[in-house]
Design a protein around this motif. Structure first.
Motif, PDB file in Angstrom:
ATOM      1  N   LEU A  50       1.073 -51.506 -38.396  1.00 27.49           N
ATOM      2  CA  LEU A  50       2.056 -51.228 -38.974  1.00 27.49           C
ATOM      3  C   LEU A  50       2.134 -49.201 -38.710  1.00 27.49           C
ATOM      4  O   LEU A  50       0.696 -48.905 -39.115  1.00 27.49           O
ATOM      5  N   VAL A  51       3.161 -48.862 -37.732  1.00 24.99           N
ATOM      6  CA  VAL A  51       3.009 -47.512 -37.507  1.00 24.99           C
ATOM      7  C   VAL A  51       4.225 -47.216 -38.155  1.00 24.99           C
ATOM      8  O   VAL A  51       5.504 -47.601 -37.743  1.00 24.99           O
ATOM      9  N   THR A  52       4.135 -46.000 -38.059  1.00 24.91           N
ATOM     10  CA  THR A  52       5.723 -44.986 -38.597  1.00 24.91           C
ATOM     11  C   THR A  52       6.257 -43.958 -36.835  1.00 24.91           C
ATOM     12  O   THR A  52       5.708 -44.266 -35.826  1.00 24.91           O
ATOM     13  N   GLY A  53       8.090 -43.784 -36.834  1.00 25.69           N
ATOM     14  CA  GLY A  53       8.263 -43.987 -35.735  1.00 25.69           C
ATOM     15  C   GLY A  53       9.447 -44.797 -35.404  1.00 25.69           C
ATOM     16  O   GLY A  53       8.946 -45.014 -33.724  1.00 25.69           O
ATOM     17  N   SER A  54       9.579 -45.295 -36.777  1.00 26.15           N
ATOM     18  CA  SER A  54      11.192 -46.395 -35.634  1.00 26.15           C
ATOM     19  C   SER A  54      11.703 -45.812 -35.334  1.00 26.15           C
ATOM     20  O   SER A  54      13.298 -46.722 -34.820  1.00 26.15           O
ATOM     21  N   GLN A  55      12.235 -43.911 -35.660  1.00 27.54           N
ATOM     22  CA  GLN A  55      13.518 -44.041 -34.706  1.00 27.54           C
ATOM     23  C   GLN A  55      12.669 -42.546 -33.681  1.00 27.54           C
ATOM     24  O   GLN A  55      13.924 -41.918 -33.320  1.00 27.54           O
ATOM     25  N   GLY A  56      11.598 -43.670 -33.040  1.00 26.71           N
ATOM     26  CA  GLY A  56      11.641 -42.634 -32.280  1.00 26.71           C
ATOM     27  C   GLY A  56      11.636 -41.650 -32.165  1.00 26.71           C
ATOM     28  O   GLY A  56      11.273 -40.549 -31.518  1.00 26.71           O
ATOM     29  N   GLU A  57      11.112 -41.067 -33.416  1.00 19.39           N
ATOM     30  CA  GLU A  57      10.319 -39.571 -33.935  1.00 19.39           C
ATOM     31  C   GLU A  57       9.314 -38.843 -32.932  1.00 19.39           C
ATOM     32  O   GLU A  57       8.288 -39.516 -32.549  1.00 19.39           O
ATOM     33  N   ARG A  58       9.342 -37.663 -32.158  1.00 15.42           N
ATOM     34  CA  ARG A  58       8.915 -37.149 -31.326  1.00 15.42           C
ATOM     35  C   ARG A  58       6.442 -37.060 -31.602  1.00 15.42           C
ATOM     36  O   ARG A  58       6.154 -37.347 -30.798  1.00 15.42           O
ATOM     37  N   ARG A  59       7.327 -37.095 -32.965  1.00 19.28           N
ATOM     38  CA  ARG A  59       5.499 -36.598 -32.966  1.00 19.28           C
ATOM     39  C   ARG A  59       4.722 -38.100 -34.030  1.00 19.28           C
ATOM     40  O   ARG A  59       3.862 -37.945 -34.713  1.00 19.28           O
ATOM     41  N   ALA A  60       5.657 -39.525 -34.216  1.00 17.66           N
ATOM     42  CA  ALA A  60       4.715 -39.895 -34.745  1.00 17.66           C
ATOM     43  C   ALA A  60       4.330 -41.232 -34.478  1.00 17.66           C
ATOM     44  O   ALA A  60       4.137 -41.117 -33.258  1.00 17.66           O
ATOM     45  N   ALA A  61       3.491 -42.106 -34.790  1.00 20.99           N
ATOM     46  CA  ALA A  61       2.462 -42.431 -34.917  1.00 20.99           C
ATOM     47  C   ALA A  61       3.374 -43.143 -33.092  1.00 20.99           C
ATOM     48  O   ALA A  61       2.686 -43.784 -31.822  1.00 20.99           O
ATOM     49  N   SER A  62       4.314 -44.088 -33.220  1.00 26.01           N
ATOM     50  CA  SER A  62       5.201 -45.056 -32.149  1.00 26.01           C
ATOM     51  C   SER A  62       5.542 -43.761 -30.692  1.00 26.01           C
ATOM     52  O   SER A  62       4.591 -44.379 -29.966  1.00 26.01           O
ATOM     53  N   ALA A  63       5.481 -42.879 -31.190  1.00 25.05           N
ATOM     54  CA  ALA A  63       5.498 -42.011 -29.662  1.00 25.05           C
ATOM     55  C   ALA A  63       4.697 -41.612 -29.256  1.00 25.05           C
ATOM     56  O   ALA A  63       4.154 -41.290 -28.138  1.00 25.05           O
ATOM     57  N   GLN A  64       3.764 -41.474 -29.958  1.00 27.78           N
ATOM     58  CA  GLN A  64       2.711 -41.008 -29.689  1.00 27.78           C
ATOM     59  C   GLN A  64       1.229 -42.374 -28.938  1.00 27.78           C
ATOM     60  O   GLN A  64       0.974 -41.909 -28.035  1.00 27.78           O
ATOM     61  N   LEU A  65       1.827 -43.141 -29.142  1.00 29.97           N
ATOM     62  CA  LEU A  65       1.519 -44.357 -28.345  1.00 29.97           C
ATOM     63  C   LEU A  65       1.831 -44.819 -27.253  1.00 29.97           C
ATOM     64  O   LEU A  65       1.124 -45.014 -26.026  1.00 29.97           O
ATOM     65  N   ALA A  66       3.196 -44.545 -27.390  1.00 30.36           N
ATOM     66  CA  ALA A  66       3.784 -45.065 -25.483  1.00 30.36           C
ATOM     67  C   ALA A  66       3.378 -43.537 -24.798  1.00 30.36           C
ATOM     68  O   ALA A  66       4.007 -44.027 -24.289  1.00 30.36           O
ATOM     69  N   ARG A  67       3.552 -42.667 -25.430  1.00 31.83           N
ATOM     70  CA  ARG A  67       2.812 -41.266 -24.251  1.00 31.83           C
ATOM     71  C   ARG A  67       1.928 -41.655 -24.100  1.00 31.83           C
ATOM     72  O   ARG A  67       0.783 -41.293 -23.253  1.00 31.83           O
ATOM     73  N   GLY A  68       0.540 -42.499 -24.625  1.00 35.69           N
ATOM     74  CA  GLY A  68      -0.808 -42.421 -24.288  1.00 35.69           C
ATOM     75  C   GLY A  68      -1.157 -43.148 -25.307  1.00 35.69           C
ATOM     76  O   GLY A  68      -1.671 -44.395 -25.902  1.00 35.69           O
ATOM     77  N   LYS A  69      -2.241 -42.367 -26.238  1.00 35.25           N
ATOM     78  CA  LYS A  69      -3.315 -42.705 -27.394  1.00 35.25           C
ATOM     79  C   LYS A  69      -2.586 -42.215 -28.631  1.00 35.25           C
ATOM     80  O   LYS A  69      -2.033 -41.121 -28.918  1.00 35.25           O
TER      81      LYS A  69
END
Lengths: 555, 555
Positions: free
Chosen positions: A298-317
């Protein structure tokens, strides 16, 4: 001698969604004792507030009346309601009252700013009433998406007011108390002078669905997944976090929380005992030892925020965890208007990784925390107010909500930020227009939205920047040639020669034909240099840059 | 000696929606003769490209192979397909082929740039075929939302390719030719090697509706209105402009066109005879003499663009016409992701004026111009290609479209911008990765998206800007104190003293303790001054600004 009056004054949240701050007052005009309901923030965007960290309501009006403020009441712990309490504490010095969970969150914010723990007072729910000058205020439980969300019952010498706070009509909300029609009917049975009411979903025509309906579908979805499943929602949507975690546990997965806000919210909910059946959680470190098909993150960043967990997972790790082909990513949230680009960006990044993205377009994995139109009408019917004042909405929402009220024979009042309404007597009137606005938290400084600081930044973003340096000797004669530095501008334009050199040549020519009177006069000289540089750039690159002129006089 | 090969190379439009530019080639590797399909633009936004006017595909690869380009074929006159023809004409010098209406629009663009009329050649529709080196290219009519939209039938020595262009399956499209399944079946009957196919609406699960279904509902809506009605759509959605105008005429209203693009499109359609039953139009001047309840205005600005007619009407007046309480504003368009804030802004402004806004949430007043998933499958089934290459989509769209193809036993190829596919033989392979990107039209200059110019502008928008001026005498000793000018930064921070003075004091201190070696060395001095100023600002306002250092040496 004018007599006492009851006033309502929105300083934020009426004419926008976010930044809630509503004032109620009672007393002689200009001497009313005041209470404030909610003190929230709004979030900046690149279009209108680049570089800004948070947007706070402009509380100048309150600051000037600090000695008349009895208390601040916070309805629930969402950022747009509680986010500014610590930022405004020093200026207002008013005690903050909230229920246990909300108070826990508010106290964490106060602590971050070095404010004392007792700045926030915990109060119980209705039927408890907290005195505050001429007011008695009770926290009446109402269903939303975060624990202990409450409407406020505000008893005044002019009668009872209900401030709905954020709400939906939900009998199985997962966290927080279910909506209790009998309790509400009882509270409202002797008449309610005014209902100040959430308007967020006034344009949603169908009855809202319960949080409780989501679990089975989410569980089924997780069961269908063969790889790791990652789900995002607002961390502050504690109800959803629990729905997701519970569904994951039932699907046989270990739950991992990623992102600071996610951990903080769950921690506060457990600490205050408002969510004691939350599944056990494993740390990101331990998660690495668990097969990925047994994990639900369960991760933060439902709005695509660049620094949130979801965006970081999307970029790599993120924290050693990596998403892979065959994994699933679930948006259990709505994209707030304006955030679409950020969300689409990470969806495409997941697509490149071979991760299957599931969003709420099916309607199965997300429900709103706000009352849709039929549910608003349900509340109107239970409360039966004399007057309805829509809040928590943009102008279009407030206007539509007023139309609904008037259609039912309730007096509707369209009051936007700064419009002080006199609620005394039988007919509400506009008492006064108060100057309101936004304050930007910019780095560590609070600046006015209209101070020009952010406007200048926007101009530099659109037009680039040129620095002109000129040195004048003791006789006000140019010493050497003018010098140009550029930032955010192309190096060459139409003539293919370096742009800086072309501007410098034009500036040198300008200085050459300037009279002594101009060279002696800082304002004239600045103005002439600026105009020349802008025109030169316009000819060369079709753009008039922002200009800083530095004239150094050796005299 | 390697043998001839057939290649496909997207330079724009594959991995994004917008900026379409696709290359086909045939010949020996590295010596293929080339044709280009479409040369479109994308639109900038404040988040990633502030100040930019238009985004063009990076055509460096084509420029380096200019002598091998036979022609550019433009499928239809939408900006994302034709918008860059004039901007790239000088660099490519290739003839542009298009059908009559598209050519008319393309020629207007060429004329604005001073390019000759014969840069654009008008060609007839299928069965006409235009030779272009090893290719024969035919414009096969397909329904979309603008006149003469066409797929391309590209005959190659390796077999027939179909490039769908933008399309929907519409038997009553209003303007442009209806989709003709028999004609398409005939064209494809001898086998199609590859279908390169629009993917925009691959996530829309229901069959698309026809433009022809909208008229009656829009007419009813206009009839229900008691005041002026204003409707907006993309001017380039010529089908919709006609649907709206016709509905307005039937409802007894005079039609007024507002906004340059709106007038230009209708003019081009009438000039080329592709829309001869458009209702008569009255000028804005004449409209002032007509009762407002008899007017239907068709205006630009469906995306909330600040300078378009709709935004100007929302703010007050446009060309002497003013909206009033009781008027109606219709969005007969979808909001493109990223434009929500602009649209919401004008909706709220209309709300403040008392204007009723109707959007497409009911589904009655807008249909998409692109094929939904079932309609994509219809085309697959008619064309029966060996290979399907999705285009006109973000990565997620292309990936989903490939999945659909593979589900039907068609070889799907996920080719994003820069991925050169070898289509020779029986199995498509990746031949090469070509560097691609975006070129910004910035004022009158074309700059590379990665040149750093726009990055610097974004940084100034986020962090503000500081200019440091230092003058050194003949002995490399500071002459007077360093000087600071700021833009986009608050005047005071933590210590309440002017920020500029605090930075200046820190810089003076830095210079005071700098050794002669540093003072003599421009790089070291710049670096030290910059670092000092940024740290000083960080301490004071919690923000590290962008810095321009100007060191003037009197030596």
């Amino acid at each position: 001698m004018s007599s006492d009056r009851l006033i309502y004054l929105p300083l934020g949240g009426a004419g926008e969604i976010g930044m809630n701050a509503y004032v109620y007052g009672y007393g002689k005009p200009g001497k009313e004792r005041l209470i404030v309901v909610d003190m929230g923030v709004a979030f900046p965007d690149m279009d209108s507030s680049p570089g800004v960290d948070l947007i706070l309501p402009d509380i100048q009006w309150l600051k000037e009346r600090r000695d008349r403020i009895e208390a601040i009441f916070v309805t629930h712990a969402h950022e747009d309601h509680v986010g500014a309490v610590a930022h405004t504490y020093e200026a207002l010095q008013a005690p903050v009252y909230a229920r246990n969970f909300t108070a826990n969150i508010a106290r964490r914010k106060m602590a971050e700013h070095g404010h004392p723990d007792d700045a926030v007072q915990t109060v119980g729910a209705w039927p408890h009433q907290q005195g505050a000058g001429p007011f008695k205020v009770g926290f009446l439980p109402i269903s939303h998406s975060i624990p202990e969300s409450s409407a406020l019952v505000i008893d005044t010498p002019e009668g009872r007011l209900i401030h709905s706070g954020d709400f939906k009509i939900d009998l199985t909300p997962g966290v927080g108390e279910p909506f209790d029609p009998a309790l509400w009917a009882d509270v409202c049975k002797d008449g309610v002078k005014a209902l100040v009411c959430d308007s967020t979903n006034v344009f949603s025509p169908l009855p809202g669905r319960s949080e409780g309906t989501l679990g089975p579908d989410i569980e089924k979805l997780i069961e269908s997944a063969s790889g790791m499943v990652v789900a995002t929602t607002f961390a502050s949507n504690v109800a959803r976090v629990k729905t997701l975690a519970t569904a994951g546990e039932k699907a046989g997965r270990s739950i991992v929380l990623l992102g600071r806000a996610m951990k903080r919210m769950v921690e506060a909910a457990l600490e205050t005992g408002v969510m004691d059946d939350f599944p056990p959680v494993v740390s990101p470190e331990d998660a690495r030892g668990i097969p990925r098909e047994n994990l639900l993150l369960l991760v933060t960043g439902s709005q695509g925020e660049r620094r949130a967990a979801s965006a970081q997972l999307a970029r790599g790790k993120y924290q050693g965890i990596e998403m892979k082909e065959g994994d699933m990513f679930l948006f259990s949230a709505k994209t707030i208007p304006g955030n679409e680009r950020g969300v689409i960006r990470i969806v495409n990044q997941f697509s490149e990784l071979g991760v299957d993205v599931v969003d709420d377009s099916s309607g199965l994995y997300h429900v709103s925390g706000h009352a849709n139109r039929p549910d608003l009408e349900t509340l109107h019917d239970v409360v039966k107010p004399q007057v309805l004042i829509p809040m928590h909405g943009e102008h279009r929402h407030l206007r539509e909500h007023v139309k609904i009220a008037e259609g039912k024979g309730i007096t509707g009042v369209l009051a936007v930020n700064g419009m002080m309404i006199d609620l005394s007597g039988n007919k509400p009137t506009v008492a006064e227009y108060v100057e309101t606005g936004r304050t930007y938290l910019d780095g560590s400084v609070q600046i006015g939205a209209l101070d020009g600081v952010v406007r200048d930044r926007i101009r530099m973003a659109l037009n680039g920047h040129v620095t002109i340096t000129v040195i004048l000797d003791e006789d006000d004669e140019p010493l050497g040639d003018p010098w140009v530095d550029m930032m955010g501008l192309p190096e060459t334009g139409r003539s293919n020669a370096p742009l800086a050199e072309i501007i410098e040549a034009d500036l040198a020519q300008f200085l050459g034909r300037s009279k002594a009177a101009t060279l002696r006069d800082d304002d004239k000289l600045n103005e002439g240099l600026k105009r020349t540089a802008r025109q030169s750039a316009q000819d060369e690159i079709g753009k008039k840059p922002e200009v800083t002129v530095v004239v150094s006089r050796l005299s």
